[in-house]
Design an enzyme around this catalytic site. Structure first.
Site, PDB file in Angstrom:
ATOM      1  N   ASP A 128      52.123  30.420  73.214  1.00 42.44           N
ATOM      2  CA  ASP A 128      50.829  29.783  73.488  1.00 42.44           C
ATOM      3  C   ASP A 128      51.120  28.446  74.184  1.00 42.44           C
ATOM      4  O   ASP A 128      51.380  28.404  75.391  1.00 42.44           O
ATOM      5  CB  ASP A 128      50.096  29.643  72.148  1.00 42.44           C
ATOM      6  CG  ASP A 128      48.684  29.104  72.230  1.00 42.44           C
ATOM      7  OD1 ASP A 128      48.454  28.175  73.021  1.00 42.44           O
ATOM      8  OD2 ASP A 128      47.802  29.566  71.493  1.00 42.44           O
ATOM      9  N   LYS A 158      50.006  33.703  76.284  1.00 44.06           N
ATOM     10  CA  LYS A 158      48.729  33.014  76.551  1.00 44.06           C
ATOM     11  C   LYS A 158      49.040  31.889  77.536  1.00 44.06           C
ATOM     12  O   LYS A 158      49.032  30.711  77.192  1.00 44.06           O
ATOM     13  CB  LYS A 158      48.175  32.444  75.238  1.00 44.06           C
ATOM     14  CG  LYS A 158      46.662  32.341  75.183  1.00 44.06           C
ATOM     15  CD  LYS A 158      46.217  31.533  74.002  1.00 44.06           C
ATOM     16  CE  LYS A 158      45.906  32.301  72.768  1.00 44.06           C
ATOM     17  NZ  LYS A 158      45.324  31.459  71.689  1.00 44.06           N
ATOM     18  N   VAL A 189      43.464  34.950  68.771  1.00 45.17           N
ATOM     19  CA  VAL A 189      43.586  36.373  68.439  1.00 45.17           C
ATOM     20  C   VAL A 189      44.338  36.577  67.123  1.00 45.17           C
ATOM     21  O   VAL A 189      45.153  35.739  66.725  1.00 45.17           O
ATOM     22  CB  VAL A 189      44.292  37.163  69.570  1.00 45.17           C
ATOM     23  CG1 VAL A 189      43.437  37.185  70.826  1.00 45.17           C
ATOM     24  CG2 VAL A 189      45.678  36.599  69.877  1.00 45.17           C
ATOM     25  N   ARG A 242      46.949  39.770  59.420  1.00 48.30           N
ATOM     26  CA  ARG A 242      48.211  40.207  60.032  1.00 48.30           C
ATOM     27  C   ARG A 242      48.348  41.730  60.047  1.00 48.30           C
ATOM     28  O   ARG A 242      49.041  42.296  60.883  1.00 48.30           O
ATOM     29  CB  ARG A 242      49.408  39.632  59.270  1.00 48.30           C
ATOM     30  CG  ARG A 242      49.580  38.126  59.366  1.00 48.30           C
ATOM     31  CD  ARG A 242      50.971  37.734  58.876  1.00 48.30           C
ATOM     32  NE  ARG A 242      51.083  36.322  58.526  1.00 48.30           N
ATOM     33  CZ  ARG A 242      51.406  35.352  59.369  1.00 48.30           C
ATOM     34  NH1 ARG A 242      51.619  35.624  60.630  1.00 48.30           N
ATOM     35  NH2 ARG A 242      51.513  34.098  58.960  1.00 48.30           N
TER      36      ARG A 242
HETATM   37  C1  PRP Z   1      52.641  31.145  65.909  1.00 48.51           C
HETATM   38  C2  PRP Z   1      53.333  32.256  66.680  1.00 48.51           C
HETATM   39  C3  PRP Z   1      54.350  31.524  67.503  1.00 48.51           C
HETATM   40  C4  PRP Z   1      53.690  30.193  67.754  1.00 48.51           C
HETATM   41  C5  PRP Z   1      53.194  30.134  69.170  1.00 48.51           C
HETATM   42  O1  PRP Z   1      53.383  30.806  64.777  1.00 48.51           O
HETATM   43  O2  PRP Z   1      53.918  33.189  65.799  1.00 48.51           O
HETATM   44  O3  PRP Z   1      55.571  31.354  66.817  1.00 48.51           O
HETATM   45  O4  PRP Z   1      52.598  30.081  66.831  1.00 48.51           O
HETATM   46  O5  PRP Z   1      52.475  28.961  69.424  1.00 48.51           O
HETATM   47  P1  PRP Z   1      52.964  27.813  70.418  1.00 48.51           P
HETATM   48  O6  PRP Z   1      53.444  28.465  71.666  1.00 48.51           O
HETATM   49  O7  PRP Z   1      51.703  27.011  70.643  1.00 48.51           O
HETATM   50  O8  PRP Z   1      54.008  26.992  69.711  1.00 48.51           O
HETATM   51  P2  PRP Z   1      52.789  29.997  63.540  1.00 48.51           P
HETATM   52  O9  PRP Z   1      53.280  28.584  63.605  1.00 48.51           O
HETATM   53  O10 PRP Z   1      51.306  30.194  63.452  1.00 48.51           O
HETATM   54  O11 PRP Z   1      53.518  30.735  62.322  1.00 48.51           O
HETATM   55  P3  PRP Z   1      53.409  32.283  61.866  1.00 48.51           P
HETATM   56  O12 PRP Z   1      54.225  33.109  62.836  1.00 48.51           O
HETATM   57  O13 PRP Z   1      54.002  32.292  60.487  1.00 48.51           O
HETATM   58  O14 PRP Z   1      51.950  32.676  61.870  1.00 48.51           O
HETATM   59  C1  7HP Z   2      49.386  30.850  67.649  1.00 51.59           C
HETATM   60  C2  7HP Z   2      48.480  31.825  67.289  1.00 51.59           C
HETATM   61  N1  7HP Z   2      48.304  32.532  66.144  1.00 51.59           N
HETATM   62  C3  7HP Z   2      47.311  33.432  66.136  1.00 51.59           C
HETATM   63  N2  7HP Z   2      46.487  33.642  67.186  1.00 51.59           N
HETATM   64  C4  7HP Z   2      46.623  32.951  68.322  1.00 51.59           C
HETATM   65  O1  7HP Z   2      45.791  33.172  69.354  1.00 51.59           O
HETATM   66  C5  7HP Z   2      47.651  32.002  68.395  1.00 51.59           C
HETATM   67  N3  7HP Z   2      48.059  31.158  69.384  1.00 51.59           N
HETATM   68  N4  7HP Z   2      49.119  30.479  68.897  1.00 51.59           N
END
Ligand code: PRP
Ligand code: 7HP
Length: 179
Positions: free
Chosen positions: A102, A130, A152, A164
């Protein structure tokens, strides 16, 4: 749970076809090598489990846990290392497996931390890209789908640890996180 989804963005069938295709490409790219898959917990559990079934070169799998979102839909801007790898990655061909890239902050952090351990190579594979939200200089080597700037859930992705287990990727109704 499904009533909280405003739209299914990617169906289970579309995901499975794409994951198979990605596994084939990765198998060709790593021909003759062993690949160390790093599953980034927790979001990448499903993607890693499905992807490795389509990789035909030898695979070792390890996990790392980082978090930057907590119960929010926007990154906190700070990545916390919650669990380190168990394997020594020196001289190994490392493939980081992410569910989504993201802002790019998590990926930038992981690349930096893992690069210091001197792997033979380091690449990144993500199911979702994204890219319009990217603010950090970090891009995946492989991605499944480019998605719009919507929050999402499903296929491993959560909101506040929920959703999840959905087998598809859906847009979470903003009523759930906005009031
Ligand atoms: C989410 C996803 C990525 C990260 C992406 O992890 O799994 O690792 O965010 O976002 P970014 O590009 O903005 O850094 P999260 O920190 O939500 O942990 P999770 O996987 O345990 O849900
Ligand atoms: C992290 C993340 N987790 C769930 N849904 C998305 O769209 C997200 N963007 N970055």
């Amino acid at each position: 749970m499904e009533k909280d989804i405003s739209k299914i963005l990617i169906t289970e069938k579309e995901i499975q076809e794409k994951v198979k295709e990605m596994g084939k490409i990765i198998s060709l790219d790593y021909k003759g090598k062993e690949v160390l898959l790093i599953c980034v917990l927790r979001g990448s559990i499903m993607f890693t489990a499905d992807l490795m079934r389509h990789i035909t070169v030898p695979v070792i799998v390890d996990t790392i846990a980082v978090s930057s979102y907590g119960d929010q839909t926007k990154s906190s801007g700070v990545v916390r290392l919650l669990k380190d790898l168990d394997e020594d990655i020196t001289n190994k061909h490392v493939l980081i497996v992410e569910d989504i890239v993201d802002s790019g902050l998590t990926l930038k952090y992981l690349r930096k931390v893992l690069q210091q351990r001197r792997p033979a190579s380091i690449k990144v594979c993500t199911l979702l890209n994204k890219q319009e939200r990217r603010v950090h200089d970090a891009s995946p080597d492989y991605y499944g789908f480019i998605i719009p700037d919507e929050f999402v859930v499903g296929y491993g992705l959560d909101y506040d640890e929920h959703y999840r287990q959905l087998p598809f990727i859906g847009i979470l109704d903003s009523k759930i996180y906005k009031d």
